[in-house]
Write a protein that holds these residues in place. Sequence first.
Motif, PDB file in Angstrom:
ATOM      1  N   MET B  38       0.811  -1.216   0.000  1.00  0.00           N
ATOM      2  CA  MET B  38       0.000   0.000   0.000  1.00  0.00           C
ATOM      3  C   MET B  38       0.845   1.267   0.000  1.00  0.00           C
ATOM      4  N   LEU B  39       1.968   1.214   0.688  1.00  0.00           N
ATOM      5  CA  LEU B  39       2.735   2.453   0.844  1.00  0.00           C
ATOM      6  C   LEU B  39       3.799   2.647  -0.233  1.00  0.00           C
ATOM      7  N   GLY B  40       4.094   1.597  -0.982  1.00  0.00           N
ATOM      8  CA  GLY B  40       4.970   1.773  -2.130  1.00  0.00           C
ATOM      9  C   GLY B  40       6.428   1.931  -1.789  1.00  0.00           C
ATOM     10  N   VAL B  41       7.190   2.396  -2.787  1.00  0.00           N
ATOM     11  CA  VAL B  41       8.645   2.325  -2.695  1.00  0.00           C
ATOM     12  C   VAL B  41       9.274   3.445  -1.889  1.00  0.00           C
ATOM     13  N   ASN B  42       8.565   4.522  -1.639  1.00  0.00           N
ATOM     14  CA  ASN B  42       9.184   5.613  -0.892  1.00  0.00           C
ATOM     15  C   ASN B  42       8.798   5.634   0.583  1.00  0.00           C
ATOM     16  N   ALA B  43       8.127   4.584   1.022  1.00  0.00           N
ATOM     17  CA  ALA B  43       7.647   4.573   2.398  1.00  0.00           C
ATOM     18  C   ALA B  43       8.802   4.518   3.389  1.00  0.00           C
ATOM     19  N   ARG B  44       8.648   5.222   4.475  1.00  0.00           N
ATOM     20  CA  ARG B  44       9.658   5.190   5.526  1.00  0.00           C
ATOM     21  C   ARG B  44       9.321   4.067   6.501  1.00  0.00           C
ATOM     22  N   PRO B  45      10.354   3.503   7.142  1.00  0.00           N
ATOM     23  CA  PRO B  45      10.111   2.391   8.068  1.00  0.00           C
ATOM     24  C   PRO B  45       9.088   2.733   9.156  1.00  0.00           C
ATOM     25  N   LEU B  51       1.358   1.682   9.935  1.00  0.00           N
ATOM     26  CA  LEU B  51       0.271   1.050   9.184  1.00  0.00           C
ATOM     27  C   LEU B  51       0.102  -0.413   9.600  1.00  0.00           C
ATOM     28  N   ARG B  52       1.249  -1.081   9.782  1.00  0.00           N
ATOM     29  CA  ARG B  52       1.177  -2.492  10.186  1.00  0.00           C
ATOM     30  C   ARG B  52       0.455  -2.630  11.526  1.00  0.00           C
ATOM     31  N   ALA B  53       0.734  -1.690  12.409  1.00  0.00           N
ATOM     32  CA  ALA B  53       0.083  -1.731  13.715  1.00  0.00           C
ATOM     33  C   ALA B  53      -1.422  -1.510  13.547  1.00  0.00           C
ATOM     34  N   GLU B  54      -1.787  -0.578  12.678  1.00  0.00           N
ATOM     35  CA  GLU B  54      -3.213  -0.300  12.515  1.00  0.00           C
ATOM     36  C   GLU B  54      -3.942  -1.499  11.910  1.00  0.00           C
ATOM     37  N   LEU B  55      -3.267  -2.194  10.998  1.00  0.00           N
ATOM     38  CA  LEU B  55      -3.900  -3.345  10.345  1.00  0.00           C
ATOM     39  C   LEU B  55      -3.868  -4.597  11.224  1.00  0.00           C
ATOM     40  N   GLY B  56      -3.130  -4.519  12.324  1.00  0.00           N
ATOM     41  CA  GLY B  56      -3.026  -5.688  13.191  1.00  0.00           C
ATOM     42  C   GLY B  56      -2.031  -6.701  12.685  1.00  0.00           C
TER      43      GLY B  56
END
Lengths: 491, 315
Positions: B38-45, B51-56
């Motif tokens: 979802m966040l693509g190639v420029n996403a920061r860690p 986002l991972r936390a929000e998605l569980g």
Amino acid sequence: MKPFRMAMLAGVMTMAAMAAHAKSSLVVGLQLEPPHLDPTSAAAGAIDQVLYANVFEGLTRFGADGSVGPGLAESWDISEDGLIYTFHLRAGVSFHDGTTFDARDVKFSLDRARDENSQNAQKALFSGIESVEVVDDLTVRVTLSAPDGGFLFNMAWGDAVIVASESITEIKQKPVGTGAFRFEDWVQGDRITLVRNPDYWGTPAQLEEATFKFISDPTAAFAAVMAEDVDAFPGFPAPENLPQFEADPRFQVLVGSTEGETVLAMNNKLKPLDDVRVRKAIVHAIDRQAIIDGAMFGLGTPIGTHFAPHHPDYVDLLDQSAYDPELSKKLLAEAGYADGFTTTLKLPPPSYARRGGEIIAAQLRAVGIETEITNLEWAQWLEEVFRGRDFGLTIVSHTEPLDIGIYARPDYYFQYDSAEFQEMYAALTGETDPAKRSDLLASMQRRIAEDYVNGYLFQLATPTVANAKLRGLWIDMPTQAIDLTGVYWTE
Amino acid sequence: MLRYALRRLISLGVTLLVASLVIFLALEVVPGDPAAYMLGVNARPDTLAALRAELGLDQTPPARYAAWVAGMLTGDLGLSYTYRTPVVDMIVERLQVSLPLAVYALALSTLIAFPAGIWAAARRGSVVDVVVMGVTQLGVAIPNFWFAMLMVLVFSINLRWFSAGGFPGWEAGVGPGLKALTLPAVALALPQASILARIMRSALIETLSEDYIRTARAKGLSRGQALWRHALRNAMIPVLTIIGLQFSFLLAGVIIIENVFFLPGLGRLVFQAIAARDLIAVESVVMFLVFAVVVVNFAVDLAYAWVDPRLRGRR
């Protein structure tokens, strides 16, 4: 008799007037559907395609030629030291839900994007911001931690559009912006409908309604355009059918440039690709035109470095990496690989990669380099290649505008680590003088071309197939947007 | 009859449980992180982590499996990673296309296959039989997506009778809705009808050579009467089996056809969700399809018992 005749005449005239009155709705075909409708929290280009400039606007905005102009900010002042940007906002602007747009919305949007828990896919755009202050209703002061010549450019991105705190919780399903179109309806898997915003602050849109229809299959896309179910299809997915549309008077084919530098990326840390002679050999083994003709049906402009050829600061470095298989073999022998070697070639789904990969594999084989081709889905590519850096070669189009900065990130997937380049990039970020910025950009382009970091193939072209009576569509794609604000029907 | 139904019901539950585990494990193994996609190639860690936390996604697989199964028992199929809407709502919305399409195709298929199969069996060896056998041979051999493209070329691009695809939604009216589903339904029905007609024919021919048919004829029934009163009912078992299988196939197997006609159905949803690594949506939709198939099979089992009284006592 007479009144009857009059009535007849009036009826005929009304009908004629209706026929002459131009069509005011539009159906746009798109290959990919947005996952949700918040441009500020996902990388998906489809979100910007539907919403950028149509529904959402930023402080600044991209024009059709890629230039950055005023958006919701009418004008701005930059302090002497380049640290403070004072934006003067447009008056009388309201969001589609009726709430007023003012400086607090700007502060909210920028603070949200740079927040610790931000889900902005381009958070780096905001990393230079130190503070955002509301001066009065229509004035915002943004203070940067260091001068950034690209700040106004950054604020034009779809990821930097202004959103309202009142409607933020539902933004992913019901986007509320300030643009010339209001979001009307989304039938997931099928279509998104926008309608004209009657209260728009600027020139109102000529279209009353625009529908984006999602058609992923290239054959279906062809059929939909042919049957005139869709009026325009930007990024038409079947380039092999373009001659057929060109020959048909019902259609126009617009071939534009994009910000997509398509590269044969190399793992600069993996043996034997860590040897610049080997990378140079690979680059000289590639016949770009053969790839453009064979994989892209002639669409695409060859590039010699990681920069868009339509950009005024582009430097033509094609000679440095001309097709020369003999030189390749010599370089390989020098590097100790006279008998060649084997490496992996991992290909994501787009046809430039899949089709181009086959051609590149054949060209590399001709100089003695064997490749093991693996086809990957995007999610796998991100995991294995981009994050895991488990690859030798891959083909990918870098679609972000002006993204040469990725070469200053030693941990980026191709792992180019050059102190000299990183210094140049730091200097560029701090530089606000346009002439000096141009010089720096030119030396950066030369640096990566001389280091043969990647094989630079071509600038991705984007064909739009549209009804011949349609006007005002963007031809080039300076950002992934389908700006409908100036689109209209003739006749 | 009740014990028979109860037994079937228990095996249904076990099947569902095993299926849920297999589906979950299979998708666990598939490489690709939904958040990274979802966040693509420029996403920061740090953005990825948020986002991972929000998605569980930061929870362990067993915890996620438990949460998923527990949710399903209460009718909650989770929240889609990409669309951020409840998967149940998505399924309900997509079913409004997929279910009518499957029923439409099945109806067409049955309406074509029954008369063709019965006719061919009754006039075995005649011209009719040869023609039916020839056409159905072709129908089985032609891939439905190819046939679909051919129909689009003829009926949408050349004749302009139908649009090339898409679905206006039922709010546009039943007529336009059915019209939009006609080409896809025909494309789906043709191979199904061919198979069904052949099964119908061979099952009938087989029963027609049974002793009880000869007895019936000996009692004075005409060939036609024997066929309608005795042979048809006995020939229905294999035909029902095929119809059951076909309905499951139609519901779950419309992915390609939905893509050819860009219909917003379940198949398209699965297709998109897999590419986007919307794991929870894929898991839940596939689970729903498994559930639908199992329920249809259960219904078919009950229908066997209804047409064949012998089955009621035996099991």
